[in-house]
Design an enzyme around this catalytic site. Structure first.
Site, PDB file in Angstrom:
ATOM      1  N   SER A 123       5.277  -0.325  -1.859  1.00  0.00           N
ATOM      2  CA  SER A 123       3.977   0.076  -2.527  1.00  0.00           C
ATOM      3  C   SER A 123       3.126   0.868  -1.378  1.00  0.00           C
ATOM      4  O   SER A 123       1.975   1.166  -1.747  1.00  0.00           O
ATOM      5  CB  SER A 123       3.333  -1.128  -3.073  1.00  0.00           C
ATOM      6  OG  SER A 123       2.982  -2.048  -1.954  1.00  0.00           O
TER       7      SER A 123
ATOM      8  N   HIS B 137       9.615   1.032  -8.001  1.00  0.00           N
ATOM      9  CA  HIS B 137       8.197   0.207  -7.746  1.00  0.00           C
ATOM     10  C   HIS B 137       8.141  -0.499  -8.907  1.00  0.00           C
ATOM     11  O   HIS B 137       7.373  -0.035  -9.935  1.00  0.00           O
ATOM     12  CB  HIS B 137       7.378   1.270  -7.137  1.00  0.00           C
ATOM     13  CG  HIS B 137       6.022   0.474  -7.033  1.00  0.00           C
ATOM     14  ND1 HIS B 137       4.665   0.879  -7.231  1.00  0.00           N
ATOM     15  CD2 HIS B 137       5.837  -0.710  -6.256  1.00  0.00           C
ATOM     16  CE1 HIS B 137       3.914   0.044  -7.065  1.00  0.00           C
ATOM     17  NE2 HIS B 137       4.285  -0.818  -6.255  1.00  0.00           N
TER      18      HIS B 137
ATOM     19  N   GLU C 157       7.743   2.689 -11.225  1.00  0.00           N
ATOM     20  CA  GLU C 157       7.648   3.909 -10.861  1.00  0.00           C
ATOM     21  C   GLU C 157       9.031   4.129 -10.086  1.00  0.00           C
ATOM     22  O   GLU C 157       9.238   3.482  -9.263  1.00  0.00           O
ATOM     23  CB  GLU C 157       6.502   4.089  -9.970  1.00  0.00           C
ATOM     24  CG  GLU C 157       5.067   4.042 -10.832  1.00  0.00           C
ATOM     25  CD  GLU C 157       3.898   4.078  -9.744  1.00  0.00           C
ATOM     26  OE1 GLU C 157       2.856   4.688 -10.131  1.00  0.00           O
ATOM     27  OE2 GLU C 157       3.840   3.461  -8.703  1.00  0.00           O
TER      28      GLU C 157
ATOM     29  N   ASN D 197      -1.904   4.148  -8.546  1.00  0.00           N
ATOM     30  CA  ASN D 197      -2.925   3.768  -7.603  1.00  0.00           C
ATOM     31  C   ASN D 197      -3.688   4.962  -7.061  1.00  0.00           C
ATOM     32  O   ASN D 197      -4.790   4.813  -6.870  1.00  0.00           O
ATOM     33  CB  ASN D 197      -2.423   3.085  -6.318  1.00  0.00           C
ATOM     34  CG  ASN D 197      -3.405   1.978  -5.701  1.00  0.00           C
ATOM     35  OD1 ASN D 197      -3.832   1.284  -6.503  1.00  0.00           O
ATOM     36  ND2 ASN D 197      -3.793   2.340  -4.435  1.00  0.00           N
TER      37      ASN D 197
END
Length: 812
Positions: free
Chosen positions: A426, A447, A459, A497
């Protein structure tokens, strides 16, 4: 703190790329900051994909799987995911517990005494009708296994499927007439076509229970099955349909659906046209078995096939994330080898999975046989060498670049040339992890979000050398595992994010400027914006040490780009040890002696309201005028001399914010008394709104504006006059960041929106939201914000600007 009750899932912290290498944070703090935290919850809809069959299970057994707002939202998202999943060739819909579906959860529609009754037609238009259309229009067969009572909308949802099997104990009830309503969800269309008009009228007007056997005799369903055999027989049928020519079956559905309204001649013409299409498919030209693996990405998703359930999956790292990923693979039918260099950790990870699954058995969520089969497919590995024959390896260990590089270098010598090597990182660059390998093309990021068995988003991260075939195979495999995969390139923050940063940043800025208190801003983002949580309660939940560290990491990873600038307000909380819920104090006080913080809404006021004059093309704010009429206000609509949409109450002007503060806009447009109102997700349903006033708004005008919106049933929050208010500036900045990600090749517009909805439960994808508002309006809002603050932080993305000028959209 009761304002957390509505929150169900908290997928957070998906920072990606080389943030760690450029972050000033100590490694231990960065690693802790990038650990994903989430609230476990029982999903209202279970979704798996195996052997080409998407299995959807309504999962509110305590309420007979009746539909509430959350189940509606999950069904809508999941049906879209199923449609986009290239590995799905049939769908099976069923219910958990003792019933299939009791229709609408009436407790979700409770009306306080004296309050205005809800608009049930609007509920159908926004919830049931889109769901029924999406289900009926899926381009492959749908099977429904009715495992118990199917009442009201639940019965009609079942009958919208192509083939319906029912347990012998099941029954169908058109109970609408019992409460003074008519059958909806397609009931008045479906029933007469299935059982004839006479029987349809009897079912609809009497509301009597119809047994499964009688339903079979009347031709309403395909067949009745013994209760204990229902699920197996329905799954066998769905699996069989999944092996048939997908395109041909889709054309059959299309023809049969049209036959209900076509004349004989029209149907003959349609058969001719559809047969012409069928004859051109690869399925017909090449003979059966079908070439479903080569169906075009435009029509059915990825061209690459998912890994076979016969392929072995290896997971390195038996912590919460690694064990969760292993569980996902095992549930999808793979044999899984779990490795951890800590003695006994792999076995402990498997035992932890076993305990969690046993809890689901105890709650009636899973069968014991299913759990036993999953655990039997999971085995601990003592050495990395035992992973050599795996087809896919997922690394989920410490966020240390050199450690990961060492593991991947060893894997490359152990595993065969067709083994896909992936990292669940991450924080680290996939390009960096793969550098130095002989075959970096087979390395990618995979991910997951924590907890992996619950969270749907995955992801798929491509590094500089990642082969497209590698990424596509991983995408198809994640989809086959029941996940919602998206493609992203290896850049800081990946999609989620990165795009999510403005959600926190704009809230923090509004607080720093004294616009409103955290509880008020949170309430506005929830009630008016439609977000699951407001930014302050979410940051308190994540932990400010974590959230602040991630923000700093993204900021430094992008070389100090002001779009990601950390907040001094949050820094002060971290320095004070006020880390949020885990420390007992953050923006809110969670100690037992503390009073829950409440939003500040205007007190109820009374005022004689003049005629409401609506000027110009109202667009998204038109429902406010509709609500005004329903509330008994006299309304007049007329053209706008200024070309702008405005509402007027005597000498007071009301207008949707455009990114300027009310003071500036009143001066620019020559208005004496101007009240700006904030963006709402849906002005027809919202129950709260933010307002800001220009200096010319006196107490009487302020009371008039308050009374008007309260008359419409809205809580009113008066904010300090600030550019873009709360929801609008947040949505505009989210859309801007998503547009920038698309411009830079991080993701497609579709994947960017899908990631934010599946990963963070946003009410809309930021780019789709911008499309609905009009890109020119969003661009203008950003320009005004940039001019107001004089900062690069609000600079519009060039892609957004270009599309706005060309009058284009991000989505068709």
């Amino acid at each position: 703190m009761t304002h957390f009750d509505s929150y169900q899932k908290n997928p957070i912290l998906a920072l990606g790329s080389s943030a760690a290498s450029r972050s000033p944070l100590p490694n231990h703090l960065l690693q802790r900051a990038l650990t994903q935290e989430t609230i476990m919850s029982e999903a209202p809809l279970l979704y798996t994909v195996e052997d080409g069959v998407a299995r959807l299970t309504l999962n509110r057994p305590d309420s007979l799987n009746s539909f509430n707002a959350e189940l509606h939202a999950e069904m809508r998202r999941t049906l879209e995911a199923v449609r986009q999943n290239g590995s799905v060739r049939a769908l099976l819909l069923t219910g958990s517990g003792r019933g299939f579906c009791a229709g609408q959860d009436l407790s979700d529609r409770n009306v306080a005494p004296g309050a205005e009754a809800p608009d049930l037609g609007e509920s159908l238009e926004k919830r049931y009708n889109p769901m029924l259309r999406a289900l009926r229009d899926l381009p492959f067969p749908t099977v429904c296994a009715v495992n118990g009572v199917a009442a009201g909308a639940g019965a009609n949802i079942a009958l919208a499927c192509d083939i319906v099997l029912a347990a012998r104990s099941a029954s169908f009830i058109q109970a609408f007439c019992k409460i003074g309503l008519l059958p909806d969800s397609g009931g008045t269309w479906t029933l007469p076509r299935l059982v004839g008009m006479a029987r349809a009228k009897g079912l609809a007007m009497l509301g009597d229970r119809l047994s499964a056997e009688q339903a079979e005799q009347w031709g309403m369903i395909w067949k009745v099955v013994d209760d204990e055999a229902l699920q197996d027989e329905a799954l066998t049928l769905a699996r069989h349909l999944a092996t048939q020519p997908t395109r041909g079956l889709a054309l059959i559905k299309r023809a049969l659906h049209a036959s209900a309204d076509n004349s004989f001649d029209q149907q003959l013409d349609l058969e001719r046209d559809l047969q012409r299409l069928a004859g051109r498919t690869a399925d017909y030209r090449e003979g059966w078995p079908p070439s479903w693996k080569s169906v075009s990405q435009a029509s059915r998703g990825s061209e690459m096939a998912a890994l076979s359930p016969n392929d072995i999956i290896a997971v390195i790292g038996a912590g919460a994330m690694g064990a969760g990923i292993a569980q996902v693979a095992a549930q999808a039918g793979h044999r899984v080898r779990l490795y951890d260099n800590r003695e006994g950790a792999a076995q402990a990870g498997i035992e932890g999975v076993h305990r969690q699954l046993e809890q689901r058995v105890a709650k009636g969520k899973m069968a014991q046989e299913e759990v036993d089969a999953i655990i039997a497919r999971m085995t601990p590995a003592a050495t990395l060498a035992e992973l050599a024959d795996s087809r896919l390896v997922v690394e989920a260990i410490v966020e240390d670049l050199e450690v990961k590089r060492g593991v991947f270098a060893e894997l490359e010598t152990l595993c065969g040339p067709d083994t896909l090597l992936t990292s669940n990182t991450s924080s680290l660059s996939i390009t960096s992890i793969a550098s130095g390998l002989e075959h970096p093309e087979r390395v990618a990021g995979l991910h997951f979000f924590n907890p992996a068995p619950v969270m749907k988003l995955v992801e798929v991260i491509s590094g500089l050398a990642t082969a497209s075939e590698t990424a596509e195979t991983l995408h198809a495999t994640a989809a086959a595992w029941g996940k919602i995969p998206v493609h992203a390139s290896s850049t800081p923050g990946f999609i989620v994010n990165r795009v999510a940063r403005p959600f926190y940043a704009e809230g923090l800025r509004l607080l720093q400027e004294g616009t409103a208190a955290p509880a008020t801003l949170d309430a506005l983002l929830r009630q008016a914006g439609g977000f699951r949580m407001g930014p302050f309660e979410l940051m308190d939940l994540i932990g400010h040490d974590v959230n602040y560290a991630v923000t700093r990491s993204v900021f430094y990873a992008y070389y100090g780009d002001t779009r990601f600038q950390p907040s001094l307000v949050q820094q002060a909380l971290v320095e004070a040890g006020r880390l949020g819920r885990k420390s007992g104090h953050g923006f809110y006080d969670y100690r037992d002696t503390a009073e829950p913080a409440a939003p500040v809404f205007a007190s109820s006021v009374e005022a004689e309201l003049p005629v409401l004059v609506a000027e110009g093309q109202l667009g998204i704010i038109a429902p406010l005028v509709t609500r005004a009429g329903a509330a008994g206000l006299e309304t007049v609509c007329r053209e706008s001399l200024s070309g702008q949409a405005r509402l007027r109450l005597g000498g007071l002007t009301l207008a949707l914010s455009d990114g300027r503060c009310a003071t500036e806009r009143a001066r620019d447009e020559g208005l004496e008394a101007l009240v700006l109102f904030d963006l709402c997700l849906d002005y027809g349903e919202t129950d709260a709104i933010a307002l800001a006033a220009s200096p010319g708004v006196d107490d009487a005008a302020r009371t008039l504006a308050t009374a008007f919106f309260q008359r419409l049933g809205l809580d009113v929050a008066w904010l300090t006059d600030t550019p873009g208010l709360a929801v609008l500036r947040t949505v505009a900045m989210l859309a801007n960041e998503a547009a920038e990600a698309v411009l830079q090749g991080v993701c497609s517009a579709r994947d960017g929106d899908l990631a934010m909805q599946a990963g963070l439960n946003y009410p809309r994808g930021p780019l789709a939201w911008a499309d609905s508002l009009g890109l020119a309006f969003v661009h203008r809002t950003l320009i005004h914000l940039q001019q107001s603050y004089g900062e690069e932080r609000y600079r519009p993305s060039f892609l957004l600007r270009r599309k706005a000028l060309a009058e284009e959209t991000f989505h068709d």
